[in-house]
Scaffold this motif. Sequence first.
Motif, short mmCIF file in Angstrom:
data_model
loop_
_atom_site.label_atom_id
_atom_site.label_comp_id
_atom_site.label_asym_id
_atom_site.label_seq_id
_atom_site.Cartn_x
_atom_site.Cartn_y
_atom_site.Cartn_z
N PHE A 122 0.88 -1.26 -0.04
CA PHE A 122 0.09 0.05 -0.05
C PHE A 122 0.95 1.25 0.13
O PHE A 122 1.72 1.42 0.84
CB PHE A 122 -1.06 -0.09 1.24
N ILE A 123 0.82 2.07 -0.85
CA ILE A 123 1.70 3.48 -1.12
C ILE A 123 0.67 4.44 -0.91
O ILE A 123 -0.32 4.74 -1.83
CB ILE A 123 2.45 3.30 -2.44
N LEU A 124 0.96 5.59 0.03
CA LEU A 124 0.41 6.61 0.15
C LEU A 124 1.17 7.81 -0.55
O LEU A 124 2.44 8.06 0.29
CB LEU A 124 -0.15 6.68 1.62
N MET A 125 0.57 8.72 -1.13
CA MET A 125 1.22 9.90 -1.44
C MET A 125 0.71 10.79 -0.39
O MET A 125 -0.36 11.25 -0.33
CB MET A 125 0.89 10.39 -2.91
N ASN A 126 1.68 11.48 0.19
CA ASN A 126 1.33 12.47 1.35
C ASN A 126 2.18 13.77 1.31
O ASN A 126 2.12 14.11 0.08
CB ASN A 126 1.89 11.56 2.82
N THR A 127 2.94 14.28 2.28
CA THR A 127 3.29 15.45 2.15
C THR A 127 4.72 15.63 3.35
O THR A 127 4.52 15.22 4.36
CB THR A 127 2.64 16.45 2.22
N THR A 128 5.50 16.50 3.11
CA THR A 128 6.75 16.76 4.00
C THR A 128 6.26 17.50 4.97
O THR A 128 6.97 17.61 6.06
CB THR A 128 7.85 17.56 3.41
N GLU A 179 1.69 -4.35 3.63
CA GLU A 179 2.77 -3.56 3.88
C GLU A 179 2.68 -2.22 3.47
O GLU A 179 1.74 -2.06 2.31
CB GLU A 179 4.10 -4.20 3.51
N TRP A 180 3.29 -0.97 3.92
CA TRP A 180 2.84 0.32 3.51
C TRP A 180 4.32 1.08 3.27
O TRP A 180 5.19 0.58 3.88
CB TRP A 180 1.92 0.91 4.23
N VAL A 181 4.15 2.12 2.54
CA VAL A 181 5.06 3.10 2.46
C VAL A 181 4.39 4.61 2.29
O VAL A 181 3.31 4.56 1.51
CB VAL A 181 6.26 3.00 1.29
N VAL A 182 4.68 5.45 3.01
CA VAL A 182 4.10 6.82 2.86
C VAL A 182 5.05 7.92 2.20
O VAL A 182 6.13 7.97 2.88
CB VAL A 182 3.73 7.50 4.35
N VAL A 183 4.71 8.16 1.00
CA VAL A 183 5.83 8.83 0.07
C VAL A 183 5.24 10.50 0.41
O VAL A 183 4.23 10.88 0.48
CB VAL A 183 5.74 8.55 -1.36
N ARG A 184 6.57 11.19 0.96
CA ARG A 184 6.46 12.80 1.13
C ARG A 184 7.18 13.46 0.23
O ARG A 184 8.21 13.83 0.56
CB ARG A 184 6.75 12.65 2.67
N PRO A 185 6.47 14.03 -0.62
CA PRO A 185 7.06 15.04 -1.65
C PRO A 185 7.16 16.31 -0.80
O PRO A 185 6.22 16.67 -0.02
CB PRO A 185 6.15 15.12 -2.85
N ASP A 186 8.02 17.05 -1.14
CA ASP A 186 7.86 18.55 -0.99
C ASP A 186 6.89 19.38 -2.06
O ASP A 186 6.19 19.02 -2.59
CB ASP A 186 9.31 19.23 -0.67
N SER A 187 7.28 20.72 -2.16
CA SER A 187 6.46 21.45 -2.96
C SER A 187 6.34 20.89 -4.36
O SER A 187 7.40 20.76 -4.93
CB SER A 187 6.89 22.59 -3.25
N LEU A 188 5.22 20.36 -5.02
CA LEU A 188 5.12 19.75 -6.26
C LEU A 188 5.08 20.52 -7.45
O LEU A 188 4.56 21.73 -7.33
CB LEU A 188 3.89 19.04 -6.42
N SER A 206 13.08 22.56 6.26
CA SER A 206 11.70 22.97 6.56
C SER A 206 10.76 23.22 5.47
O SER A 206 11.06 23.71 4.49
CB SER A 206 11.71 24.30 7.36
N ALA A 207 9.60 22.09 5.80
CA ALA A 207 8.45 22.32 4.68
C ALA A 207 7.91 23.64 4.57
O ALA A 207 7.24 23.95 3.57
CB ALA A 207 7.81 21.07 5.10
N ILE A 208 8.02 24.35 5.88
CA ILE A 208 7.41 25.74 5.88
C ILE A 208 8.24 26.81 5.56
O ILE A 208 7.75 27.63 4.73
CB ILE A 208 6.61 25.71 7.20
N PHE A 209 9.31 26.87 6.13
CA PHE A 209 10.03 27.98 5.83
C PHE A 209 11.34 28.07 4.84
O PHE A 209 11.97 28.93 4.52
CB PHE A 209 10.64 28.44 7.04
#
Length: 248
Positions: A122-128, A179-188, A206-209
């Motif tokens: 199971f692969i989940l596209m998520n976020t940094t 089994e799973w992986v959560v994939v975290r891209p930064d700004s797309l 920093s994902a914000i600054f």
Amino acid sequence: MTTLIVGASGATGRLLIKQLLNADEKVKIIVRSADTFYSVLPDEIRQDNRLIITEANLLNMTNAELENQVQGCRAVVSCLGHNLSLKGMFGHPRRLVTNAVQRLCQAIEKTAPSLKETPVKFILMNTTGNQNKHDDEKVSTSQALVVTMIRVFLPPHADNEAAAEFLQTRILGNHNQIEWVVVRPDSLTDETSVTEYDVFTSPIRSAIFDAGKTSRINVAHFMSQLVSNVETWNKWKAKMPVIYNVSR
Ligand SMILES: NC(=O)c1ccc[n+]([C@@H]2O[C@H](COP(=O)([O-])OP(=O)(O)OC[C@H]3O[C@@H](n4cnc5c(N)ncnc54)[C@H](OP(=O)(O)O)[C@@H]3O)[C@@H](O)[C@H]2O)c1
């Protein structure tokens, strides 16, 4: 081997279809509007008979329909995201991603054989922007404050967090079917071809600054590697890899 993609009509999901077909995988997708989807899909993909399209509203599907979708799939990928409109951001379903992940996992649990050797990926596209608290990731006080406000005022962020939390706390290492992986891209960003990218266990900025860039096609490439490459999967399973373009 077959992979089910939800959110396949989205900007990243469409690229993942192509990556998987290129890797000679079969692909099943569930889209809300086949017409809209066809209008953005290149001819060669539309006519590829390894692609099976179901037109349905994912969260309105019955358990039996979802079980039918995941049956026989060796991977399920969510590229779902709330549309960037007032309705998409603040309307219902508020827990689009979380509910979809939960229901798809339940469908896998109902249908997949209970064999530790062949779990469904199971692969989940998520976020940094989603901090991996279970891996003791730390962020600055100011970032934590901003993320708390985002969580309160932007429901999609809380949804992304809850979806990852579900996988981390419900689908544990001794799960025989998933089994799973959560994939975290930064700004797309959007690029036309795969470029060099780095994958890290945790954010390196920093994902914000100080947000970095991740092109959707690189995310799609990494997710297709997770599906088809055993070493890539074994390296990242039960983790939340963070992916950045290598800047030149
Ligand atoms: N934007 C960024 O910089 C950024 C950065 C990091 C991570 N992310 C995350 O990356 C993920 C995907 O990004 P993206 O840009 O590829 O997404 P996208 O182009 O917005 O695609 C979203 C997908 O979700 C589907 N969807 C939306 N609402 C739905 C609903 N109510 N029921 C069923 N399906 C629904 C859309 O279907 P339709 O085509 O039918 O609308 C589409 O297939 C999101 O979770 C986002 O939070 C974004």
